[in-house]
Design a protein around this motif. Structure first.
Motif, PDB file in Angstrom:
ATOM      1  N   VAL A 188       0.873  -1.179   0.000  1.00 47.59           N
ATOM      2  CA  VAL A 188       0.000   0.000   0.000  1.00 47.59           C
ATOM      3  C   VAL A 188       0.908   1.225   0.000  1.00 47.59           C
ATOM      4  O   VAL A 188       1.717   1.407   0.912  1.00 47.59           O
ATOM      5  CB  VAL A 188      -0.936   0.008   1.229  1.00 47.59           C
ATOM      6  CG1 VAL A 188      -1.718   1.318   1.310  1.00 47.59           C
ATOM      7  CG2 VAL A 188      -1.901  -1.180   1.162  1.00 47.59           C
ATOM      8  N   THR A 238      -2.474   0.708  -4.131  1.00 47.38           N
ATOM      9  CA  THR A 238      -1.695  -0.506  -3.888  1.00 47.38           C
ATOM     10  C   THR A 238      -0.898  -0.852  -5.146  1.00 47.38           C
ATOM     11  O   THR A 238      -1.414  -0.657  -6.258  1.00 47.38           O
ATOM     12  CB  THR A 238      -2.663  -1.671  -3.568  1.00 47.38           C
ATOM     13  OG1 THR A 238      -3.552  -1.253  -2.534  1.00 47.38           O
ATOM     14  CG2 THR A 238      -1.936  -2.916  -3.112  1.00 47.38           C
ATOM     15  N   THR A 267      -7.406   4.079  -1.479  1.00 47.82           N
ATOM     16  CA  THR A 267      -6.242   3.263  -1.116  1.00 47.82           C
ATOM     17  C   THR A 267      -5.526   2.904  -2.413  1.00 47.82           C
ATOM     18  O   THR A 267      -6.160   2.448  -3.368  1.00 47.82           O
ATOM     19  CB  THR A 267      -6.682   1.978  -0.389  1.00 47.82           C
ATOM     20  OG1 THR A 267      -7.529   2.342   0.701  1.00 47.82           O
ATOM     21  CG2 THR A 267      -5.477   1.208   0.144  1.00 47.82           C
ATOM     22  N   GLU A 284      -2.795   6.215   1.160  1.00 50.76           N
ATOM     23  CA  GLU A 284      -4.179   6.080   1.607  1.00 50.76           C
ATOM     24  C   GLU A 284      -4.620   7.465   2.046  1.00 50.76           C
ATOM     25  O   GLU A 284      -3.868   8.159   2.733  1.00 50.76           O
ATOM     26  CB  GLU A 284      -4.239   5.098   2.775  1.00 50.76           C
ATOM     27  CG  GLU A 284      -5.607   4.555   3.031  1.00 50.76           C
ATOM     28  CD  GLU A 284      -5.555   3.237   3.823  1.00 50.76           C
ATOM     29  OE1 GLU A 284      -6.536   2.505   3.754  1.00 50.76           O
ATOM     30  OE2 GLU A 284      -4.531   2.972   4.495  1.00 50.76           O
TER      31      GLU A 284
END
Lengths: 139, 149
Positions: A12, A104, A102, A15
């Motif tokens: 990740v 990733t 988010t 965020e």
């Protein structure tokens, strides 16, 4: 500058929560030239069968990539960005709406040093974008 | 009214040149909640090697608007704007847009499909600079809802 070799699929990288109000929709309408009244008039939204005023899909797409832009530093490194609009973001006149992004690592292309960053955009615990992918050139 | 399947492959005339202004980039950047200095601060953009402010990734939508207007105005298109929903969007870059660019867009309808009573129209806007060099292609898929809804 992000070091390509430091990335692993599944990391990740960013965020962020974005709080949207009707003011944001009016601002986006002006900046983009999209003056469809479903994005600022409750009466029109209801008349066309919507539950209420919606954020422009392109506003959601535009803000969703900002965490990636900040992570990579230079937005010019973003070479490709695509989304599907799967659910609307209803923006309540009094309380607004929260969209959580988010980002990733989805895939790494070693030959070109392009990282594919996959975005999840959530509103009311449901995703509002599908196949949201950003390709970032880290060469 | 259904979307005219003969639209597929149609190429529209290039739009009038769009001059990308520095303040327009700032205005659009604020609208998409950008805080990236390279979108907002000329010194930061120059320090990163750019001639001027870099536009946010989704900025080509501003230029693409003129091409989509051509499509919706096409007399035989059969696209009822009140039934159009934005289904998908993509931007594929050769280089970033920078303030001072003069951009021209050419629309090609790359696909018209029928799916479960709806029509899906994919429109590619190829955006080039003043030298005719490719900058970005903006690809929109519009879903035109069927009459029975």
């Amino acid at each position: 500058m992000v070091d390509y070799s430091s990335l692993t699929k599944g990391d990740v990288v960013a965020e962020e929560n974005f709080h949207l109000t009707r003011d944001n929709l009016v601002r986006y309408a002006g900046a983009s030239g999209d003056f469809n009244p479903i994005h600022y008039r409750d009466d029109v939204a209801v008349y066309v069968g919507l539950p209420g005023v919606l954020a422009h899909g392109m506003l959601t797409m535009g803000l969703a990539v900002q965490p990636v832009s900040n992570w990579v530093g230079d937005p010019a490194r973003i070479v490709d960005y695509q989304v599907r609009f799967t659910r609307p973001v209803l923006v309540d006149g009094a309380t607004g709406a929260d969209v959580t992004i988010t980002a990733t690592v989805g895939a790494l292309e070693d030959e070109t040093k392009i990282a594919r960053i996959d975005l999840t955009a959530k509103f009311n615990d449901e995703t509002v974008l599908g196949k949201a992918q950003v390709r970032v050139n880290l060469a | 009214m259904a979307v005219n399947p003969e639209l597929q492959g149609r190429v529209f005339p290039p739009t009038a040149p769009y001059l990308v202004g520095r303040e327009k980039i700032r205005e659009f950047s604020r609208a998409v909640l950008s805080t990236n200095p390279i979108n907002l601060d000329v010194d930061a953009a120059r320090a990163a090697g750019h001639a001027d402010l870099v536009a946010p990734t989704t900025f080509p939508v501003v230029v693409q608007e003129a091409t989509l207007a051509q499509l919706l105005a096409e007399p035989d298109a059969g696209i009822d704007f009140s039934r159009v929903v934005h289904g998908e969007q993509r931007f594929t870059y050769t280089r970033a847009i920078v303030a001072g660019d003069e951009l021209t867009a050419t629309l090609t309808v790359s696909s018209v499909k029928s799916l479960g009573g709806h029509n899906m129209v994919t429109a590619d806007s190829d955006i080039v600079d003043a030298n005719g060099k490719h900058v970005v292609t903006a690809i929109s898929t519009l879903v035109v809802r069927g009459d029975e809804d």
